[in-house]
Enzyme design. Structure first.
Site, PDB file in Angstrom:
ATOM      1  N   HIS A  36      44.149  26.197  47.736  1.00  0.00           N
ATOM      2  CA  HIS A  36      42.751  25.781  47.837  1.00  0.00           C
ATOM      3  C   HIS A  36      42.664  24.377  48.433  1.00  0.00           C
ATOM      4  O   HIS A  36      41.568  23.840  48.589  1.00  0.00           O
ATOM      5  CB  HIS A  36      42.104  25.759  46.448  1.00  0.00           C
ATOM      6  CG  HIS A  36      41.898  27.111  45.835  1.00  0.00           C
ATOM      7  ND1 HIS A  36      41.105  28.075  46.412  1.00  0.00           N
ATOM      8  CD2 HIS A  36      42.380  27.659  44.691  1.00  0.00           C
ATOM      9  CE1 HIS A  36      41.095  29.159  45.641  1.00  0.00           C
ATOM     10  NE2 HIS A  36      41.874  28.937  44.604  1.00  0.00           N
ATOM     11  N   ARG A 189      35.785  40.682  40.372  1.00  0.00           N
ATOM     12  CA  ARG A 189      34.476  40.878  39.761  1.00  0.00           C
ATOM     13  C   ARG A 189      33.673  41.906  40.553  1.00  0.00           C
ATOM     14  O   ARG A 189      33.497  43.030  40.139  1.00  0.00           O
ATOM     15  CB  ARG A 189      33.721  39.549  39.664  1.00  0.00           C
ATOM     16  CG  ARG A 189      32.464  39.619  38.803  1.00  0.00           C
ATOM     17  CD  ARG A 189      31.860  38.238  38.629  1.00  0.00           C
ATOM     18  NE  ARG A 189      31.299  37.715  39.863  1.00  0.00           N
ATOM     19  CZ  ARG A 189      30.050  37.935  40.268  1.00  0.00           C
ATOM     20  NH1 ARG A 189      29.228  38.672  39.530  1.00  0.00           N
ATOM     21  NH2 ARG A 189      29.620  37.428  41.407  1.00  0.00           N
TER      22      ARG A 189
END
Length: 234
Positions: A36, A189
């Site tokens: 990241h 998700r």
């Protein structure tokens, strides 16, 4: 069967998140890693090497919602108050890995300056035409599909095996934790683009839109101005 992040480990969590510096030479080639980190935070051994970087940019609205659900580890009900407080922090650039606009613009600029090193992809585009972008990634990595592979359905098989639905159904992605902290299931998700419309109210849309306009438009202007100056000096 292994979790995706075990197969493609994070620099900041799996490798350098420990007390000792890992010996990456023990890993077989080709080596794949995730991160990241901002581009300008990468060491020269990466930024100035011949390694390939694929950056996937997500709509900031979707990214904000995803961050909230991930940080809450899906263990509590996400209320409007929680979302609005998270949006305030997100809009101020308060994030583990820096402001989202700095992260995105850093890799975007590098993809313009060194297109053979950095491939900049948009998540919405990628999910909209998986076949096209799978072939694009293969070409970028200098291992394009040949006509025989395309004719034998190799591309379709890869898409099926790596689909969000398929990955989410795997037991390894339903149980266990990554680095003993995040439950594996929180990484799967919905996986869709545009889900933010189900969570943002008009005030939140206006808030983040103004941040994007202020940060990105001004930054892109400065980048273009800098490139013009470099061209004149050359």
């Amino acid at each position: 069967m292994s979790h995706a992040h075990d197969l493609v480990p994070f620099f900041e969590f799996h490798l350098y998140g420990k007390e000792q510096i890992p010996d990456l030479s023990n890993l077989p080639e080709p080596r794949l890693f995730s991160t990241h980190f901002l581009f300008h935070s990468l060491p020269d051994s990466i930024a100035k090497s011949k390694c390939k970087i694929i950056y996937i940019c997500r709509n900031p609205f979707d990214s904000c919602v995803s961050v909230v659900f991930h940080q809450c580890n899906c263990t509590i009900i996400i209320t409007q108050i929680i979302l609005e407080e998270a949006l305030e922090r997100y809009s101020e650039g308060i994030n583990e890995f820096g402001p989202f606009w700095t992260n995105i613009l850093g890799y975007w600029r590098e993809s313009i300056e060194t297109p053979n090193k950095v491939l900049f992809l948009k998540y919405g585009d990628l999910t909209g035409d998986v076949t096209f972008y799978l072939k694009r990634v293969a070409e970028f990595l200098n291992c394009p599909f040949n006509s025989e592979e395309e004719g034998n359905g190799v591309i379709e098989n890869i898409i099926e095996l790596c689909s969000f639905k398929k990955m989410k159904e795997l037991d390894v992605n339903k149980t266990g934790k990554m680095v003993g902290k995040y439950e594996n299931k929180v990484f799967f998700r919905k996986g869709v683009a545009g889900d933010w419309v189900n969570h943002f109210n008009p005030w939140m849309v206006e808030k983040l839109s103004s941040v994007i306009e202020e940060r990105w438009v001004w930054s892109i202007f400065l980048i273009s101005l800098s490139n013009t100056y470099i061209s004149i000096m050359a």
